[in-house]
Write a protein that holds these residues in place. Structure first.
Motif, mmCIF file in Angstrom:
data_model
loop_
_atom_site.group_PDB
_atom_site.id
_atom_site.type_symbol
_atom_site.label_atom_id
_atom_site.label_comp_id
_atom_site.label_asym_id
_atom_site.label_seq_id
_atom_site.Cartn_x
_atom_site.Cartn_y
_atom_site.Cartn_z
ATOM 1 N N PRO A 97 0.798 -1.230 0.000
ATOM 2 C CA PRO A 97 0.000 0.000 0.000
ATOM 3 C C PRO A 97 0.829 1.277 0.000
ATOM 4 O O PRO A 97 0.494 2.230 -0.702
ATOM 5 N N ARG A 98 1.927 1.309 0.780
ATOM 6 C CA ARG A 98 2.739 2.527 0.834
ATOM 7 C C ARG A 98 3.333 2.840 -0.541
ATOM 8 O O ARG A 98 3.309 3.998 -1.010
ATOM 9 N N ARG A 99 3.856 1.847 -1.207
ATOM 10 C CA ARG A 99 4.452 2.053 -2.529
ATOM 11 C C ARG A 99 3.379 2.440 -3.555
ATOM 12 O O ARG A 99 3.587 3.328 -4.385
ATOM 13 N N LYS A 100 2.237 1.780 -3.487
ATOM 14 C CA LYS A 100 1.154 2.066 -4.434
ATOM 15 C C LYS A 100 0.631 3.489 -4.242
ATOM 16 O O LYS A 100 0.362 4.203 -5.224
ATOM 17 N N LEU A 101 0.500 3.932 -2.993
ATOM 18 C CA LEU A 101 0.045 5.291 -2.718
ATOM 19 C C LEU A 101 1.048 6.314 -3.238
ATOM 20 O O LEU A 101 0.669 7.329 -3.830
ATOM 21 N N THR A 102 2.326 6.051 -3.053
ATOM 22 C CA THR A 102 3.353 6.961 -3.537
ATOM 23 C C THR A 102 3.313 7.070 -5.056
ATOM 24 O O THR A 102 3.422 8.164 -5.623
ATOM 25 N N ASP A 147 -11.374 6.876 -4.454
ATOM 26 C CA ASP A 147 -11.622 5.600 -3.782
ATOM 27 C C ASP A 147 -10.319 4.855 -3.523
ATOM 28 O O ASP A 147 -10.122 4.287 -2.434
ATOM 29 N N LEU A 148 -9.434 4.839 -4.507
ATOM 30 C CA LEU A 148 -8.161 4.144 -4.336
ATOM 31 C C LEU A 148 -7.306 4.823 -3.278
ATOM 32 O O LEU A 148 -6.711 4.152 -2.419
ATOM 33 N N THR A 149 -7.236 6.150 -3.308
ATOM 34 C CA THR A 149 -6.431 6.878 -2.325
ATOM 35 C C THR A 149 -6.946 6.634 -0.912
ATOM 36 O O THR A 149 -6.171 6.361 0.015
ATOM 37 N N LYS A 150 -8.255 6.734 -0.732
ATOM 38 C CA LYS A 150 -8.843 6.527 0.601
ATOM 39 C C LYS A 150 -8.628 5.095 1.084
ATOM 40 O O LYS A 150 -8.347 4.855 2.267
ATOM 41 N N ASP A 151 -8.764 4.131 0.168
ATOM 42 C CA ASP A 151 -8.565 2.737 0.547
ATOM 43 C C ASP A 151 -7.125 2.482 0.987
ATOM 44 O O ASP A 151 -6.881 1.801 2.005
ATOM 45 N N LEU A 152 -6.169 3.039 0.273
ATOM 46 C CA LEU A 152 -4.761 2.848 0.627
ATOM 47 C C LEU A 152 -4.436 3.530 1.957
ATOM 48 O O LEU A 152 -3.721 2.974 2.792
ATOM 49 N N LEU A 153 -4.974 4.723 2.166
ATOM 50 C CA LEU A 153 -4.755 5.416 3.440
ATOM 51 C C LEU A 153 -5.368 4.628 4.598
ATOM 52 O O LEU A 153 -4.778 4.530 5.682
ATOM 53 N N HIS A 154 -6.538 4.052 4.367
ATOM 54 C CA HIS A 154 -7.184 3.253 5.424
ATOM 55 C C HIS A 154 -6.366 2.009 5.742
ATOM 56 O O HIS A 154 -6.251 1.616 6.917
ATOM 57 N N VAL A 166 -6.864 13.232 2.507
ATOM 58 C CA VAL A 166 -6.809 13.584 1.088
ATOM 59 C C VAL A 166 -6.742 15.096 0.915
ATOM 60 O O VAL A 166 -5.975 15.612 0.084
ATOM 61 N N ALA A 167 -7.524 15.840 1.711
ATOM 62 C CA ALA A 167 -7.478 17.304 1.642
ATOM 63 C C ALA A 167 -6.088 17.822 2.000
ATOM 64 O O ALA A 167 -5.557 18.734 1.345
ATOM 65 N N SER A 168 -5.468 17.235 3.020
ATOM 66 C CA SER A 168 -4.116 17.638 3.414
ATOM 67 C C SER A 168 -3.112 17.319 2.313
ATOM 68 O O SER A 168 -2.199 18.110 2.030
ATOM 69 N N MET A 169 -3.281 16.173 1.687
ATOM 70 C CA MET A 169 -2.389 15.774 0.606
ATOM 71 C C MET A 169 -2.463 16.762 -0.557
ATOM 72 O O MET A 169 -1.434 17.177 -1.098
#
Length: 215
Positions: A97-102, A147-154, A166-169
């Motif tokens: 997840p960390r790599r995918k989010l990056t 949806d993908l960003t929120k799922d990875l953060l969760h 997401v707003a902070s990002m």
């Protein structure tokens, strides 16, 4: 029956054949509108300038778009529809997840914020949307990315408020990609902001760990 002129030529012979080029003309107008609205903003661009940039008559512009507001809305929708969905290799990736989010943040940075025309349109609509067209950018437009960003953060931080994250990002992304002059007073940040991947790595680390990343 063929009607002939007194010269002996059939009426209409030698005249150029008119072609139905409605879609082509509309695309030319939209492309010109994206560029001019991105560079100068809605209020600073006239319909005459839009028609001239598209290489069409003002009447042709109004034939396709009844008003400047309608053209602006169509240009924004077209621009965002082409760029709002991440590529398949990111969506279908099975990496951590960390790599995918990056990678997702780097893609967003490179293909949306740093794209010259699109980045300006995005900034205008997120930072100062027009009162007459307030809903051009909505949740559905960015559904897959959100949806993908929120799922990875969760997955990474189950207790996090993903909307706030997401707003902070987004705030950090706009800051780091626009404050280019900051390198003059803080030269050590130059390497941190060198590429979209560098920016993404820094922002994801900051969101997940704050100012003290794990050792």
């Amino acid at each position: 029956m063929t009607v002939t002129h007194k010269t002996g030529k059939a009426v209409g012979e030698g005249r150029p054949v008119r072609r139905r080029d409605g879609p082509l003309t509309e695309n030319k107008i939209l492309a010109a509108a994206e560029e001019l609205f991105a560079r100068h903003g809605f209020d600073a661009v006239s319909t005459s300038q839009l028609a001239a940039a598209a290489g069409v008559a003002i009447g042709a512009l109004y034939h396709h778009f009844p008003s400047k507001e309608a053209l602006y809305a169509a240009a924004i929708k077209r621009a965002f529809a082409d760029k709002s969905t991440p590529p398949k290799d990111i969506l279908d990736s099975t990496e951590p997840p960390r790599r995918k989010l990056t990678r997702l943040v780097a893609w967003f940075t490179n293909n949306m914020i740093l794209d010259r025309s699109f980045g300006l349109l995005l900034k205008r609509e997120l930072l100062d949307p027009r009162p007459s067209t307030p809903n051009l950018i909505d949740e559905d437009l960015f559904r897959k990315s959100l949806d993908l960003t929120k799922d990875l953060l969760h997955q990474l931080v189950p207790a996090a408020n993903t909307d706030e994250a997401v707003a902070s990002m987004l705030a950090l992304l706009f800051g780091f990609t626009n404050l280019k002059g900051i390198q003059a007073i803080l030269p050590n940040v130059r390497s941190m902001l060198a590429t979209p991947e560098d920016i993404a790595e820094h922002i994801v680390s900051l969101l997940l760990y704050g100012l003290v990343p794990p050792r």
